[in-house]
Design an enzyme around this catalytic site. Structure first.
Site, PDB file in Angstrom:
ATOM      1  N   HIS A   1       1.048  -0.459   0.102  1.00  0.00           N
ATOM      2  CA  HIS A   1       0.122   0.356   0.094  1.00  0.00           C
ATOM      3  C   HIS A   1       0.801   1.469   0.100  1.00  0.00           C
ATOM      4  O   HIS A   1       0.478   2.231   0.271  1.00  0.00           O
ATOM      5  CB  HIS A   1      -0.847   0.226   1.327  1.00  0.00           C
ATOM      6  CG  HIS A   1      -1.745  -0.618   1.124  1.00  0.00           C
ATOM      7  ND1 HIS A   1      -1.808  -1.762   2.331  1.00  0.00           N
ATOM      8  CD2 HIS A   1      -2.279  -2.278   0.039  1.00  0.00           C
ATOM      9  CE1 HIS A   1      -3.574  -2.554   1.915  1.00  0.00           C
ATOM     10  NE2 HIS A   1      -3.124  -2.666   0.724  1.00  0.00           N
TER      11      HIS A   1
ATOM     12  N   ASP B   1      -7.970 -10.766  18.040  1.00  0.00           N
ATOM     13  CA  ASP B   1      -9.209 -10.919  17.967  1.00  0.00           C
ATOM     14  C   ASP B   1      -9.492 -11.801  16.697  1.00  0.00           C
ATOM     15  O   ASP B   1      -8.900 -12.453  15.763  1.00  0.00           O
ATOM     16  CB  ASP B   1      -9.770  -9.417  17.004  1.00  0.00           C
ATOM     17  CG  ASP B   1      -9.915  -8.327  18.783  1.00  0.00           C
ATOM     18  OD1 ASP B   1      -9.367  -7.280  17.973  1.00  0.00           O
ATOM     19  OD2 ASP B   1     -10.250  -9.049  19.602  1.00  0.00           O
TER      20      ASP B   1
HETATM   21  N1  APR Z   1      -0.947  -7.166  17.603  1.00  0.00           N
HETATM   22  C1  APR Z   1      -1.562  -7.780  17.019  1.00  0.00           C
HETATM   23  N2  APR Z   1      -2.687  -7.783  16.599  1.00  0.00           N
HETATM   24  C2  APR Z   1      -3.163  -6.950  16.487  1.00  0.00           C
HETATM   25  C3  APR Z   1      -2.975  -5.665  17.558  1.00  0.00           C
HETATM   26  C4  APR Z   1      -1.742  -6.413  18.074  1.00  0.00           C
HETATM   27  N3  APR Z   1      -0.965  -4.982  19.197  1.00  0.00           N
HETATM   28  N4  APR Z   1      -3.618  -4.317  17.405  1.00  0.00           N
HETATM   29  C5  APR Z   1      -4.720  -5.021  16.855  1.00  0.00           C
HETATM   30  N5  APR Z   1      -4.080  -6.182  15.846  1.00  0.00           N
HETATM   31  C6  APR Z   1      -5.675  -6.201  15.096  1.00  0.00           C
HETATM   32  C7  APR Z   1      -7.092  -6.288  14.935  1.00  0.00           C
HETATM   33  O1  APR Z   1      -7.594  -7.085  16.313  1.00  0.00           O
HETATM   34  C8  APR Z   1      -7.241  -6.593  13.313  1.00  0.00           C
HETATM   35  O2  APR Z   1      -7.340  -7.296  13.447  1.00  0.00           O
HETATM   36  O3  APR Z   1      -4.983  -5.573  13.767  1.00  0.00           O
HETATM   37  C9  APR Z   1      -6.385  -6.028  12.824  1.00  0.00           C
HETATM   38  C10 APR Z   1      -5.841  -3.909  12.396  1.00  0.00           C
HETATM   39  O4  APR Z   1      -7.290  -4.522  11.162  1.00  0.00           O
HETATM   40  P1  APR Z   1      -7.313  -3.121  10.528  1.00  0.00           P
HETATM   41  O5  APR Z   1      -7.108  -1.766  10.942  1.00  0.00           O
HETATM   42  O6  APR Z   1      -8.278  -3.559   9.742  1.00  0.00           O
HETATM   43  O7  APR Z   1      -5.734  -2.856   8.956  1.00  0.00           O
HETATM   44  P2  APR Z   1      -5.675  -3.572   8.727  1.00  0.00           P
HETATM   45  O8  APR Z   1      -5.325  -5.208   8.482  1.00  0.00           O
HETATM   46  O9  APR Z   1      -4.208  -3.384   8.346  1.00  0.00           O
HETATM   47  O10 APR Z   1      -5.857  -2.160   7.567  1.00  0.00           O
HETATM   48  C11 APR Z   1      -5.680  -3.196   6.175  1.00  0.00           C
HETATM   49  O11 APR Z   1      -6.998  -0.544   4.772  1.00  0.00           O
HETATM   50  O12 APR Z   1      -7.545   0.790   5.662  1.00  0.00           O
HETATM   51  C12 APR Z   1      -6.696  -0.202   4.411  1.00  0.00           C
HETATM   52  O13 APR Z   1      -4.409   1.068   3.089  1.00  0.00           O
HETATM   53  C13 APR Z   1      -4.578   0.319   4.985  1.00  0.00           C
HETATM   54  O14 APR Z   1      -2.991  -0.815   5.699  1.00  0.00           O
HETATM   55  C14 APR Z   1      -4.902  -1.023   5.423  1.00  0.00           C
HETATM   56  C15 APR Z   1      -5.868  -1.578   5.450  1.00  0.00           C
END
Ligand code: APR
Length: 259
Positions: free
Chosen positions: A121, A224
């Site tokens: 990204h 989660d």
């Molecule tokens: N360790 C591991 N996992 C974690 C932690 C942690 N400390 N804290 C939160 N999480 C998990 C959450 O439970 C969730 O499932 O990380 C995940 C984060 O999810 P998103 O916020 O949706 O992030 P991501 O999956 O990277 O999003 C994908 O979406 O918004 C766009 O471009 C952006 O790259 C991003 C893409």
């Protein structure tokens, strides 16, 4: 250190010809970099993605969008890689053929020592003009404002066009070379670790599916449940900074002949 992997999985990782470490915002959460979709703390619960992370938003209000990314850059500059990033880099050094593929636009994998992470990204640190010319932020860029507010984007030194953040916005295609490399790695790996991603944003979320269809062992690290649970062979419930060092220690023990 407490064992986190079911029997045989550390051996599978240690003897793998190829491992993919696939990460999302969750791996940077414990460095203080907000995720996107976590309730309340996630960026998308505080900001409207469509007002800030689309080409249309940038066209409508370049200063609002540029200011928001400058604010995020300032936050990442202040952050430090955590034990999860460090363990990912150590695993890459321990198991040759390990590739880090990230959805994150921060540089914490690089700062933790990971070699050539594939940024699906884009990156907060690779601005370019809307015509595609890379933009070298002038020196003294360090005083990035850390309070949120509109900041007019600079102009390209080559063509004078507006400079935009080097990230992939909603509705935009992923960088072809990065996505091709990621699919290639996922379809030929023996093990894929999916760390800290909600698995809802495509096409990146396809990678664990590509890996499992190619016979790889897929291991998820997330506090989660996610839609990826069903396709994963192992679901480790917990945070990246806690579980990845433990996972690494078990693999290291195997490579050292300790098991
Ligand atoms: N360790 C591991 N996992 C974690 C932690 C942690 N400390 N804290 C939160 N999480 C998990 C959450 O439970 C969730 O499932 O990380 C995940 C984060 O999810 P998103 O916020 O949706 O992030 P991501 O999956 O990277 O999003 C994908 O979406 O918004 C766009 O471009 C952006 O790259 C991003 C893409």
């Amino acid at each position: 250190m407490q064992r986190v992997l079911p029997d045989g999985v550390a051996e599978r990782i240690a003897t793998a010809g190829r491992v993919v470490v696939f990460t999302g915002a969750g791996i940077s959460a414990e460095s203080g970099v907000p995720t996107f979709r976590d309730a309340l703390t996630g960026l998308w619960s505080r900001f409207d993605a469509y007002e800030l992370a689309t080409p249309e938003a940038f066209e409508a209000d370049p200063a609002l969008v540029w200011g928001w990314y400058e604010w995020r850059r300032a936050a990442v500059r202040k952050a430090e890689p955590n034990a999860g990033h460090v363990a990912a880099a150590a695993l890459q050094a321990l198991v040759p053929g390990t590739v880090v593929v990230t959805q994150n636009v921060d540089d914490l994998h690089e700062r933790a020592g990971s070699k050539d992470p594939v940024h699906l990204h884009g990156s907060l640190f690779a601005p370019r003009c809307v015509a595609g010319h890379p933009f070298d932020a002038p020196s003294g860029d360090d005083d990035v404002p850390d309070d949120l507010g509109p900041v007019p984007p600079p102009r390209c030194t080559a063509c004078g066009a507006l400079v935009r953040p080097g990230v992939v916005w909603f509705g935009e295609a992923l960088p072809r070379a990065a996505f091709t490399a990621a699919v290639e790695a996922a379809s030929s790996c023996d093990v894929l670790l999916s760390i800290g991603t909600s698995g809802v944003v495509y096409p990146a979320a396809e990678l664990p599916v590509v890996a499992t269809r190619s016979g790889a062992t897929v291991i998820q690290v997330n506090p989660d449940e996610t839609p990826l649970d069903d396709i994963c062979d192992v679901n480790l419930r917990g945070t990246a900074a806690r579980l990845l060092p433990a996972l690494y220690a078990e693999v290291k023990e195997v490579t050292a002949g300790g098991r």
